[in-house]
Scaffold this motif. Structure first.
Motif: not given
Ligand SMILES: Cc1cc2nc3c(=O)[nH]c(=O)nc-3n(C[C@H](O)[C@H](O)[C@H](O)COP(=O)(O)OP(=O)(O)OC[C@H]3O[C@@H](n4cnc5c(N)ncnc54)[C@H](O)[C@@H]3O)c2cc1C
Length: 459
Positions: A68, A70, A72-73, A137, A141
């Motif tokens: 899955v 979201g 990709g962050s 997303t 989260n």
């Molecule tokens: C500049 C920067 C700062 C950041 N600071 C923080 C911070 O302070 N605290 C923090 O916690 N994180 C931080 N992060 C990390 C990131 O933003 C988090 O991990 C965020 O929750 C990932 O969300 P995403 O939508 O990008 O998920 P993705 O990177 O797309 O996916 C992350 C994981 O979630 C899974 N996933 C996504 N959607 C679903 C769904 N619907 N059902 C089941 N699984 C799913 C994916 O398979 C993967 O395993 C930071 C990242 C960056 C780039």
């Protein structure tokens, strides 16, 4: 493959199945610094739980890995797909309902933090979990149990999620929890799926708690002689009763980087900038301006009593820039050649000891380490600058050993993914790992959900 492609098209329509050159680089990576991108066989973009259910049923029948995605962050390589697998992108799952009577939002997983913030603002409410990337997303989260700066006041994602809908690889759609705070009705499956990094199920709807959007804010900046002095002050700030929204620290380099990134000049005198090794950033918020002012003054006194070289109340516009610069410290580090970033957590009271020992490890291994972090949570983000892979691995291992000795864990909020898997497995109790494997087996008997992430299926 042609048969599978046709079946996927029948579920989500032709334009929502991508293959070959149609798959842009975005789908091949996250923001982890050291996991190589992988191109999946297909990207599918469902727009309902029913479509997700049909996709998973199909993938399960054909034993095709599903990752899955979201935004990709992520920072652990968790959404990097399998080359023979499907990326299930949540980008079309975007519905938001704000329930102002129950103070909850019901959101689909592809909703970003920025979009939810816009939707809650007109109601005087907000979703307070703010991991540093607003493009992330809600699904991501939930899957990583994201934290961020406001965790010191509001907790992490798992403390704000009241319920969810998720889809199992079998295609079954499961509801868990609801628009209520209390439930003593059997196992809490939402809490199991929270933090599971897409290895158990696809989350298709999330019910989150909303809190009042407080309009009065004050930000304090306190330079200190050392990071240890800050970490010794943190428990007192937390215990003060002022309930700060942020209690962050930045070492001198990270602070300079944050200010430079945002082009902000705070006019600090040279005797401070040349002696301060670390800066504490405290944000207090409230509904009543005078009370916020009182709390800020009280915390300022506390910082001064505990060795702050000065305490500056930042004007709102400058405060925002410094906070944004702190949020973006990952990008500043990346631009400066950072080779890894760790997000170890230790008990808050052990942070001073942890940081002293990290400096010793840095010297012993010849690795440059810079730090920022959620000091109020005992959660530091250590930027590791060590191009030699072996030395880097050794440094990271020592830091994780130290964190574990002090009662902490490998990852506080970024997750394990693939990047931290070997370090996580090495330190986990075998009995606990065996139980995790049995849970995985119960949700996903054919092992199609994000295989190879978090832990290996075989010991
Ligand atoms: C500049 C920067 C700062 C950041 N600071 C923080 C911070 O302070 N605290 C923090 O916690 N994180 C931080 N992060 C990390 C990131 O933003 C988090 O991990 C965020 O929750 C990932 O969300 P995403 O939508 O990008 O998920 P993705 O990177 O797309 O996916 C992350 C994981 O979630 C899974 N996933 C996504 N959607 C679903 C769904 N619907 N059902 C089941 N699984 C799913 C994916 O398979 C993967 O395993 C930071 C990242 C960056 C780039």
């Amino acid at each position: 493959m042609a048969e599978l492609l046709q079946a996927l098209r029948e579920i989500v329509s032709e334009r929502n199945v991508l293959s070959g050159d149609q798959i842009s680089d975005d789908y091949t990576h996250d923001e982890c610094l050291n996991v190589a991108p992988v191109r999946p066989t297909f990207v599918v973009r469902p727009d309902s739980a029913e479509q997700v259910s049909r996709i998973l049923t199909l993938a399960n029948q054909h034993r095709i890995p599903v990752t899955v995605r979201g935004a990709g962050s992520g920072l652990s390589g968790a959404c990097i797909p399998d080359p023979d697998g499907i990326v299930l992108s949540t980008e079309r799952l975007k519905k938001i309902v704000i329930d102002t009577d129950n103070h909850v939002a019901i959101v689909e997983p592809g909703v970003t933090l920025g979009e939810l913030d816009e939707a809650t603002a007109p109601h005087g409410l907000c979703y307070p979990i703010q991991p540093g990337e607003a493009s992330a997303t809600l699904g991501g989260n939930v899957a990583t149990n994201a934290g961020g700066m406001a965790a010191v006041k509001y907790g992490v994602t798992r403390n704000l999620v009241l319920g969810m809908q998720f889809v199992l690889p079998s295609g079954e759609i499961v509801e868990s929890g609801g628009k209520f705070v209390k439930s003593s009705s059997g196992y809490d499956l939402s809490q199991l799926v929270l933090g599971s990094e897409g290895t158990l199920a696809v989350v298709t709807r999330i019910i989150v708690k909303l809190v009042p959007r407080l309009s009065h804010r004050m930000t304090l900046l306190a330079p200190f002689l050392s990071v240890e002095a800050i970490t010794r002050t943190v428990p007192k700030i937390v215990q003060s009763g002022a309930g700060p929204l942020y209690v962050e620290y930045l070492d001198a380099l990270a602070f300079a980087g944050a200010c430079r990134r945002k082009n902000v000049d705070l006019g600090l005198p040279q005797e401070i900038t040349s002696t301060a090794h670390a800066y504490m950033l405290i944000l207090v918020e409230g509904a009543v301006g005078e009370r916020v002012q009182e709390d800020a003054e009280r915390l300022a006194e506390m910082c001064a009593e505990n060795g702050a070289l000065d305490v500056i109340m930042l004007p709102a516009s400058k405060a925002k820039l410094v906070i944004d610069g702190r949020e973006e410290s990952f990008w500043s580090g990346k631009e400066a050649g950072m080779s890894d970033q760790l997000d170890v957590v230790v008990p808050r009271a052990s942070l001073a000891h942890f940081m002293t020992e990290v400096q010793n490890i840095s010297q012993a291994t010849g690795t440059f380490i810079t730090g920022t972090g959620h000091a109020g949570d005992g959660n530091v983000h250590l930027g590791i600058f060590q191009p030699d892979e072996q030395k880097r691995g050794d440094t990271i291992d020592r830091i994780f050993d130290l964190g574990q000795r002090l009662g902490g864990v490998v990852s506080a909020e970024h997750g394990i993914g693939v990047a931290k898997k070997k370090y996580f497995q090495k330190r986990e109790d075998p009995a606990k790992l065996a139980l995790l494997r049995r849970i995985k087996q119960a949700f996903d008997p054919n092992g199609i959900m994000n295989p190879g992430r978090v832990f290996d299926l075989e010991p």
